[in-house]
Each structure stands twice: as C-alpha cells, then as structure tokens.
Design a protein around this motif. Structure first.
Motif, mmCIF file in Angstrom:
data_model
loop_
_atom_site.group_PDB
_atom_site.id
_atom_site.type_symbol
_atom_site.label_atom_id
_atom_site.label_comp_id
_atom_site.label_asym_id
_atom_site.label_seq_id
_atom_site.Cartn_x
_atom_site.Cartn_y
_atom_site.Cartn_z
ATOM 1 N N ALA B 133 0.842 -1.208 0.000
ATOM 2 C CA ALA B 133 0.000 0.000 0.000
ATOM 3 C C ALA B 133 0.872 1.252 0.000
ATOM 4 C CB ALA B 133 -0.939 -0.012 1.209
ATOM 5 N N LEU B 134 1.925 1.243 0.793
ATOM 6 C CA LEU B 134 2.814 2.411 0.853
ATOM 7 C C LEU B 134 3.536 2.625 -0.479
ATOM 8 C CD1 LEU B 134 4.274 1.906 4.439
ATOM 9 C CD2 LEU B 134 2.742 3.755 3.731
ATOM 10 N N ASP B 135 3.981 1.547 -1.096
ATOM 11 C CA ASP B 135 4.627 1.651 -2.413
ATOM 12 C C ASP B 135 3.704 2.338 -3.420
ATOM 13 O OD1 ASP B 135 6.954 0.310 -1.753
ATOM 14 O OD2 ASP B 135 6.434 -1.560 -2.768
ATOM 15 N N GLY B 136 2.488 1.802 -3.542
ATOM 16 C CA GLY B 136 1.643 2.181 -4.659
ATOM 17 C C GLY B 136 0.805 3.415 -4.424
ATOM 18 N N LEU B 137 0.340 3.596 -3.203
ATOM 19 C CA LEU B 137 -0.634 4.649 -2.944
ATOM 20 C C LEU B 137 -0.094 5.738 -2.017
ATOM 21 C CD1 LEU B 137 -3.758 2.313 -2.609
ATOM 22 C CD2 LEU B 137 -3.093 3.678 -4.605
ATOM 23 N N ASP B 209 -4.758 -2.558 7.371
ATOM 24 C CA ASP B 209 -6.046 -1.916 7.079
ATOM 25 C C ASP B 209 -5.969 -0.417 7.340
ATOM 26 O OD1 ASP B 209 -7.636 -4.364 6.504
ATOM 27 O OD2 ASP B 209 -7.226 -4.826 8.604
ATOM 28 N N LEU B 210 -5.281 -0.042 8.405
ATOM 29 C CA LEU B 210 -5.135 1.387 8.725
ATOM 30 C C LEU B 210 -4.278 2.085 7.678
ATOM 31 C CD1 LEU B 210 -4.583 1.139 12.594
ATOM 32 C CD2 LEU B 210 -6.657 1.891 11.417
ATOM 33 N N VAL B 211 -3.217 1.417 7.241
ATOM 34 C CA VAL B 211 -2.358 1.990 6.206
ATOM 35 C C VAL B 211 -3.157 2.187 4.921
ATOM 36 C CG1 VAL B 211 -0.362 1.550 4.710
ATOM 37 C CG2 VAL B 211 -0.213 1.068 7.166
ATOM 38 N N LEU B 212 -3.922 1.169 4.539
ATOM 39 C CA LEU B 212 -4.710 1.299 3.309
ATOM 40 C C LEU B 212 -5.729 2.425 3.444
ATOM 41 C CD1 LEU B 212 -5.368 0.394 0.451
ATOM 42 C CD2 LEU B 212 -6.839 -1.397 1.393
ATOM 43 N N PHE B 213 -6.365 2.527 4.602
ATOM 44 C CA PHE B 213 -7.306 3.631 4.829
ATOM 45 C C PHE B 213 -6.636 4.981 4.571
ATOM 46 C CE2 PHE B 213 -8.412 7.053 7.735
ATOM 47 C CZ PHE B 213 -9.710 7.321 7.318
ATOM 48 N N GLN B 214 -5.497 5.185 5.189
ATOM 49 C CA GLN B 214 -4.822 6.482 5.058
ATOM 50 C C GLN B 214 -4.359 6.720 3.619
ATOM 51 O OE1 GLN B 214 -4.623 9.145 6.698
ATOM 52 N NE2 GLN B 214 -3.034 10.190 5.518
ATOM 53 N N CYS B 215 -3.883 5.675 2.969
ATOM 54 C CA CYS B 215 -3.474 5.806 1.559
ATOM 55 C C CYS B 215 -4.662 6.195 0.684
ATOM 56 C CB CYS B 215 -2.878 4.486 1.069
ATOM 57 S SG CYS B 215 -1.219 4.161 1.684
ATOM 58 N N LEU B 216 -5.817 5.592 0.938
ATOM 59 C CA LEU B 216 -7.012 5.925 0.159
ATOM 60 C C LEU B 216 -7.458 7.352 0.450
ATOM 61 C CD1 LEU B 216 -8.952 2.575 0.708
ATOM 62 C CD2 LEU B 216 -7.999 3.359 -1.477
ATOM 63 N N ASP B 217 -7.395 7.712 1.712
ATOM 64 C CA ASP B 217 -7.816 9.058 2.101
ATOM 65 C C ASP B 217 -6.940 10.110 1.421
ATOM 66 O OD1 ASP B 217 -9.743 10.364 4.070
ATOM 67 O OD2 ASP B 217 -7.847 11.366 4.570
ATOM 68 N N GLY B 218 -5.642 9.893 1.449
ATOM 69 C CA GLY B 218 -4.724 10.840 0.813
ATOM 70 C C GLY B 218 -4.881 10.874 -0.699
ATOM 71 N N THR B 219 -5.092 9.713 -1.306
ATOM 72 C CA THR B 219 -5.234 9.653 -2.757
ATOM 73 C C THR B 219 -6.550 10.309 -3.189
ATOM 74 O OG1 THR B 219 -3.911 7.629 -2.723
ATOM 75 C CG2 THR B 219 -5.084 8.108 -4.759
ATOM 76 N N GLN B 262 -4.235 16.620 11.242
ATOM 77 C CA GLN B 262 -3.811 17.800 10.492
ATOM 78 C C GLN B 262 -4.331 17.771 9.064
ATOM 79 O OE1 GLN B 262 0.600 18.668 11.639
ATOM 80 N NE2 GLN B 262 0.188 16.544 12.134
ATOM 81 N N LYS B 263 -4.426 18.939 8.477
ATOM 82 C CA LYS B 263 -4.914 19.054 7.094
ATOM 83 C C LYS B 263 -3.808 18.687 6.110
ATOM 84 C CE LYS B 263 -8.611 22.450 7.416
ATOM 85 N NZ LYS B 263 -8.815 22.298 8.881
ATOM 86 N N TYR B 264 -4.227 18.157 4.964
ATOM 87 C CA TYR B 264 -3.261 17.941 3.889
ATOM 88 C C TYR B 264 -2.757 19.281 3.375
ATOM 89 C CZ TYR B 264 -4.934 13.126 3.794
ATOM 90 O OH TYR B 264 -5.248 11.830 4.141
ATOM 91 N N GLY B 265 -1.533 19.312 2.905
ATOM 92 C CA GLY B 265 -0.995 20.568 2.402
ATOM 93 C C GLY B 265 0.085 20.278 1.383
ATOM 94 N N TYR B 266 1.331 20.472 1.762
ATOM 95 C CA TYR B 266 2.424 20.280 0.808
ATOM 96 C C TYR B 266 3.297 19.075 1.150
ATOM 97 C CZ TYR B 266 0.868 24.411 -1.487
ATOM 98 O OH TYR B 266 0.090 25.282 -2.180
ATOM 99 N N GLY B 267 2.649 18.017 1.556
ATOM 100 C CA GLY B 267 3.384 16.792 1.879
ATOM 101 C C GLY B 267 3.261 15.778 0.752
ATOM 102 N N ILE B 268 3.075 14.527 1.152
ATOM 103 C CA ILE B 268 2.928 13.439 0.180
ATOM 104 C C ILE B 268 1.714 13.697 -0.714
ATOM 105 C CG2 ILE B 268 2.492 10.958 -0.069
ATOM 106 C CD1 ILE B 268 4.972 11.270 1.498
#
Lengths: 280, 280
Positions: B133-137, B209-219, B262-268
């Motif tokens: 999940a970290l690799d792809g998303l 599952d938590l990692v995938l959640f966060q990856c989906l949320d960020g994507t 925190q809010k998304y901004g200029y990160g990943i």
C-alpha cells in the motif's frame, strides 16, 4: 529388492522446510538481496531463476485471479518466498524474515554482548537500515531510467531519465553514501574497545550489510563514473571497505564466482552510456 | 504540604515507556500512518506536530553529525519512533513494531483461531500488505508531483508530473486498487462460515487496514476525480467499504474529528488542479 522406507511420511514443519525463492529468471533484480542472505547463511534453497518453467512459477503467483491459499495473502509482485506453509512477498519483508531466522542479527552494542534478538530491538534497527538502502540505492536507481512509467520503455522517457539521473548523481547518491558512512563511523566509535567492526550494526554481519553490498554493486554497474569518483574522493571510505569485506566473505565470494550469480541486464540496475554521469 | 511520593524512582522499562513520534509538524505525511495505529490502539503518545519546538526535534535527529546513541542507529529521515531505549525509523518498520505490540494482529484464517503471532507468520503477511500500500498509494502518489527531484519545486517539474500522473491514473491506480480488492475478496471467501470479514487479513483489523485507509484518504485528496470514478465504477466495492469501515471505528472517528488530525498541504498528498485527471 529395496526395503520399503519405514519412516512415516509426515508433513515437514516450517523449521526444516526448504526455502523457495520465486523471482523473474534472467536478471538479479530484487531477488538478489534474498539470494545473498540465503547464500551467506549456507542454507539450501530453490530458485525459479534456475528451473525451466521459472517464468510460469512467477506468473502463477502474480496472476490476477490468485487470491492466495488458505493461509496466505497473494503477492502483487515478486520476489516471493515460500517456506513451509508460509508464502510472503516484498523484499525487505522477506529479508527480515530470513535474517531473523538465519542468524544475521549481530550482538548488542552496549558491551553486554547479549543477543539483541531477545528484545526484538535489533531486528527493527537492521530493518530500518535495509529499507533505507533499498529506497535510495535500489528504488531510486531504478527510477533514474524509469522516472515516468514502468509500463513505458526507457526510450520513451529518456529526457526525463537524464534529468532525474543528474539529480541522483549530484544530490541523492552523496546523501545516501554519506548516511551509510556516518552509520559505519558511529558503529566503529561505539565498538571501540570491543574489537574492530566494519559493520552497520553491532559486532557482526547483518542482512543490512548484505543489502548495502548489493545496492553498491548494482549502482557501480549503473553509474560507474559517479561511483568511481565517490570511491576516489575519500569521503566514503568505510562504505567501500564494507563493500570489499562482504565481497571477500567465503560463501559470498564462492557465490559471486558461480553460475548462480546472474549478470545485470534490463532490471533495476542498467547501464546506459548517456546516464553514466560524473557528479558536477 | 503534599506528602512525598513513596514510590521509588526506577527506570521505566520499554513496556510502559511512552511512545514518542518525531515527525515534521504541519502536515500528516508519513507520520499519519503511525498516528492512526497509536490512536486505534488507544495508547498515549507524544507528537512533535503538537509541541512548540517540534521542528527542532526532527532536525536534531536527522542532523548530519548524529551517529545515534549507544544503542541506536541514526535515522536518515522521519518518521522516527522513540520507545524506552529504542529509537527506530522507516514508516513500515515502525508500523510493524507498533502493530505487533499493540494487538493489531488478527487471528489466523485456518479456523483454529490460534493467535498467528505465535509463529510470526501473520506479521510478515501484514507487513507485506502495508509495504505494498505504501509503495503504490503513498510513494507513487508523491512521485506524481515530484517525479524528477525532491530537491526541486513542483513548478520546476510540472511537465514531467503531468506525464507521470497520466500513467498513474490510467495504469497504477487501477493496479493497486484491483490488487487490494482481490485480497479483500480472497479473505472474505476464506472467512466464509467464520463470520463476516471486511479486513485484508484474518478476522480483524490489522495495521495494514489502517495503512490502506490512510493511503485511500490521501489519494482521494490528491486525485478526487479519479478516485470518485473508481468508487462509482463498482470494481473496488470492498476497498471503499473498508475505507468507510475504518473511518467509523470509534477511536479513528474521534481522532479524525479532533485537532490532532492535520490538514493535507504540501506533503505526500497534494492537490493540483492540473493533475486532477480522470482515467481515460
């Protein structure tokens, strides 16, 4: 007439099951890290690189219909390790599994010489080192020739590849070499009075040392000019010493001289003359 | 006058030491995966995102002169976790350490409901899922806006970013969403008769599952058009169901509604209108 074997047939436990590496034939690639750990540990293993239908073994594992067996998750991509009933993927994950089991966890640095495995702390420190080497000197080197898309040929992303490689050679390569030099220097200082150490962690070889060796070897193949300049510049003496030390370990040396060691080609580490840059 | 505390002062063991997350303030970034695990587990932790000199805590750790303390290797980059005498880095590494300790390893899939932790197999299966999940998303989504060099601004690599994003949306995103849908479908089939499971592995929530959640949320934040189309297309029903299920877990829900998130901004994960593409 031969006597019937009186030994009852029983399922092999994971402990004495053979290690099976499933990886693309015909290139060292990410599978090479796994091979070096198995070779250094001196255990027997099978390798799809050396069987006639090796390619099909890989394709069956990553088939879009594969949902894994009862106990295991399907892998997205090789390398894949089978060991007893366990099937796992992801290079750093397989390395951690093997390194922990096969004695590639050196003793603690606090003078007690207690096995660090006891508190599991060491395996996480070593795993962090392995992940960092793979990030910087394997994944990023791959991305130098494929910065846009793995689904495209290099020829379709040559301009971007050149631009990325310029940055890699100027900024990223020194960053990662400098980091590992610092780790080695730190470990040397911490080991003062406990006998010499040329290793990344503790008083002996860990799987992170093998990963760094392979990353350096591949990067030397891909970027000989930049790596030669880095070696001659004298800023990363310990890094290149580690490289030579690993290369001379009896089992590694025998492996590298054997036919099991495959040549670099069109995998992670590739040589393109126009990308063979010197640092500016 | 208060009575003196009669409890003898003794060094805290790692077991009851506080968890300390050291990560860049002002963006969720890779640190967010660690936070979600700590929040779901309901343990106390400190976070440099919320202290006044948080930035300096990070800079001290990654300083080019830091060789680590007696027991630890210096980190190249955050996130960094301190726990008792242990200091470790690398997102998937920290997640594996925390997930294993904090009960985020569900039971085995073979009907025996034996704790998989016993043979360590489960943690490697879960780690492989988290790494994928970290690799792809996460890593690839980052590379969409920075395909050439992290040392350059996005504005200096906009053309290449657009080209990479086109490939990501067309090829990579479906590949990874399809993979996780397949893993979820497989687990659902294997759990038939053992109660419903919406999870990636076994009968309960794991850190993957938590990692995938966060990856989906960020994507979703970075590529709302492509993710909305993916959700509506109906090919990844289980993936988006997992997303909603995690989001509604009481501790996660409370965390997401808190100021700690925190809010998304200029990160990943970044939003650039010109990269908000639909799949072709």
């Amino acid at each position: 007439m031969a006597l019937a074997d009186p030994t009852p047939k029983c399922e092999k436990s994971s402990e004495d099951a053979p290690y099976q590496l499933i990886y693309w034939p015909r290139l060292p690639g990410r599978g090479e890290h796994i091979r070096l750990v198995l070779e250094e540990a001196g255990v027997e293993y099978s390798d799809t690189a050396h069987i006639s239908d090796g390619m099909n073994s890989v394709l069956a594992q990553i088939d879009a219909e594969n949902v894994g067996d009862e106990l295991n998750v399907p892998p997205l991509a090789p390398p894949i390790l089978k060991h007893g009933t366990l099937t796992i993927s992801q290079t750093p994950n397989i390395l951690m599994y093997l390194g922990s089991r096969l004695g590639l966890v050196p003793k603690r640095n606090d003078g007690s010489d207690q096995e660090v495995n006891e508190d599991l702390g060491a395996v996480y420190k070593i795993n962090a080192l392995a992940l960092t080497a793979l990030d910087g000197l394997s994944n990023e080197v791959h991305d130098c020739h494929h910065p846009i898309a793995t689904s495209l040929y290099y020829e379709d992303q040559k301009e971007e590849a050149l631009r990325k490689t310029k940055d890699f050679v100027a900024n990223r390569l020194p960053k990662f070499l400098g980091y590992f030099e610092r780790v080695l220097k730190g470990n040397e200082e911490k080991r003062a009075g406990m006998g010499e150490s040329v290793w990344l962690y503790g008083g002996g070889l860990s799987w992170a040392d093998l990963v760094l060796f392979q990353c350096l070897d591949g990067t030397k193949f891909a970027f000989p000019k930049a790596m030669s300049a880095a070696e001659k510049g004298g800023k990363y003496v310990r890094v290149f010493e580690l490289y030579e030390t690993v290369k001379e370990r009896p089992r590694i040396k025998a492996y590298l001289a054997s036919e099991r060691r495959q040549k670099y080609g069109y995998g992670i580490y590739r040589y393109y003359e126009e990308l063979d840059l010197s640092a500016e």
